[in-house]
Scaffold this motif. Sequence first.
Motif, PDB file in Angstrom:
ATOM      1  N   THR A 190      -3.316   5.387   5.809  1.00 13.94           N
ATOM      2  CA  THR A 190      -4.155   5.952   6.488  1.00 13.94           C
ATOM      3  C   THR A 190      -5.180   6.692   5.570  1.00 13.94           C
ATOM      4  O   THR A 190      -6.378   6.703   6.041  1.00 13.94           O
ATOM      5  N   ASN A 191      -4.688   7.318   4.701  1.00 12.72           N
ATOM      6  CA  ASN A 191      -5.732   8.124   3.672  1.00 12.72           C
ATOM      7  C   ASN A 191      -6.602   6.926   2.946  1.00 12.72           C
ATOM      8  O   ASN A 191      -7.815   7.229   2.642  1.00 12.72           O
ATOM      9  N   ILE A 204      -7.808   4.176   4.070  1.00 12.50           N
ATOM     10  CA  ILE A 204      -8.573   3.786   5.099  1.00 12.50           C
ATOM     11  C   ILE A 204     -10.037   4.527   5.145  1.00 12.50           C
ATOM     12  O   ILE A 204     -10.899   4.499   5.350  1.00 12.50           O
ATOM     13  N   GLY A 205      -9.088   5.788   5.251  1.00 16.59           N
ATOM     14  CA  GLY A 205     -10.116   6.953   5.910  1.00 16.59           C
ATOM     15  C   GLY A 205     -11.049   7.551   4.769  1.00 16.59           C
ATOM     16  O   GLY A 205     -12.185   7.916   5.093  1.00 16.59           O
ATOM     17  N   GLN A 206     -10.259   7.517   3.600  1.00 14.10           N
ATOM     18  CA  GLN A 206     -11.033   8.320   2.291  1.00 14.10           C
ATOM     19  C   GLN A 206     -11.509   7.603   1.418  1.00 14.10           C
ATOM     20  O   GLN A 206     -12.454   7.895   0.705  1.00 14.10           O
ATOM     21  N   ARG A 229     -13.716   3.729   4.538  1.00 15.07           N
ATOM     22  CA  ARG A 229     -14.501   4.262   5.248  1.00 15.07           C
ATOM     23  C   ARG A 229     -15.816   4.991   4.822  1.00 15.07           C
ATOM     24  O   ARG A 229     -17.042   4.864   4.945  1.00 15.07           O
ATOM     25  N   THR A 230     -15.465   5.712   3.697  1.00 12.21           N
ATOM     26  CA  THR A 230     -16.443   6.631   3.056  1.00 12.21           C
ATOM     27  C   THR A 230     -17.679   5.507   2.115  1.00 12.21           C
ATOM     28  O   THR A 230     -18.472   6.012   1.505  1.00 12.21           O
ATOM     29  N   ARG A 257     -14.786  -1.854  12.995  1.00 12.32           N
ATOM     30  CA  ARG A 257     -13.523  -1.645  13.347  1.00 12.32           C
ATOM     31  C   ARG A 257     -12.578  -2.928  13.309  1.00 12.32           C
ATOM     32  O   ARG A 257     -11.297  -2.657  12.896  1.00 12.32           O
ATOM     33  N   LEU A 288     -11.493  -2.745   9.582  1.00 10.90           N
ATOM     34  CA  LEU A 288     -10.498  -1.808   9.343  1.00 10.90           C
ATOM     35  C   LEU A 288      -9.243  -2.058   9.840  1.00 10.90           C
ATOM     36  O   LEU A 288      -8.141  -1.871   9.260  1.00 10.90           O
ATOM     37  N   GLU A 329      -5.646  -2.168   8.173  1.00  5.45           N
ATOM     38  CA  GLU A 329      -4.453  -1.363   8.710  1.00  5.45           C
ATOM     39  C   GLU A 329      -3.296  -2.538   9.038  1.00  5.45           C
ATOM     40  O   GLU A 329      -2.083  -1.924   8.939  1.00  5.45           O
ATOM     41  N   LYS A 353     -11.325  -0.178  -1.879  1.00  4.97           N
ATOM     42  CA  LYS A 353     -12.684   0.335  -1.203  1.00  4.97           C
ATOM     43  C   LYS A 353     -13.762  -0.928  -1.853  1.00  4.97           C
ATOM     44  O   LYS A 353     -14.593  -1.626  -1.000  1.00  4.97           O
TER      45      LYS A 353
END
Length: 217
Positions: free
Chosen positions: A8-9, A11-13, A16-17, A23, A26, A30, A64
């Motif tokens: 989760t981190n 993908i989010g940190q 996505r950044t 979606r 992503l 996931e 990333k």
Amino acid sequence: MIIQNAQTNMIGQQIRTWNVLDRTVLQAFEGIEREQFVPEPYLAFAYADMVIPIREGQNMLEPKVIARMIDALELAPDHTVLEVGTGTGYSAAVLSRLSQQVISLEINSELVEASRTNLAKANIDNVEIIETNCFDYCSHDSNNAGKFDRTLITGSVPELSPVFLPMVNETGRIVGIQGHTPTMQAVICYADGTIKSLFETEASRLDQVQESVHFAF
């Protein structure tokens, strides 16, 4: 739970950044457990923002970076994708969630075996791994020209278009890393030969790549 939080981190940190916001893309990340594709000595770093060695001179790109490259392909569910450089099978696994079929080329026999095992454990059945020299497979006189909607190159080359452009159809595109250290770039190469820069990065060379000749006077 720790692994789930790490994913989760990631993908989010990380992803996505880096402006990967689709979606569908992503969700593809996931849906793949990256630790299944990371060599055992680096399991603790499966979701870290780092390059992971998989054999001498070959690495897994940072999450990333591969995410941004896959996002730039703009994949559709009916696409057939050519991947050059299977590695451990991770990027092929993500591509499999976004396309109809993936043909992935890998020259190293140990990685071919490992990636097939990894993909089978992940219950992925729309990826075909071919043990071959990608430059033979993609030669101008091969029977593979124009077969693919998209091509992803996971190692670097001096220039994408001369070798890989014939592989995509008239609406296709290639995403890969080209140039020379320390000025490599991830780029999109469209079917008409137009090149668009995505970001600066660096990646190990594909095996048996022919370097550009530089003359000194």
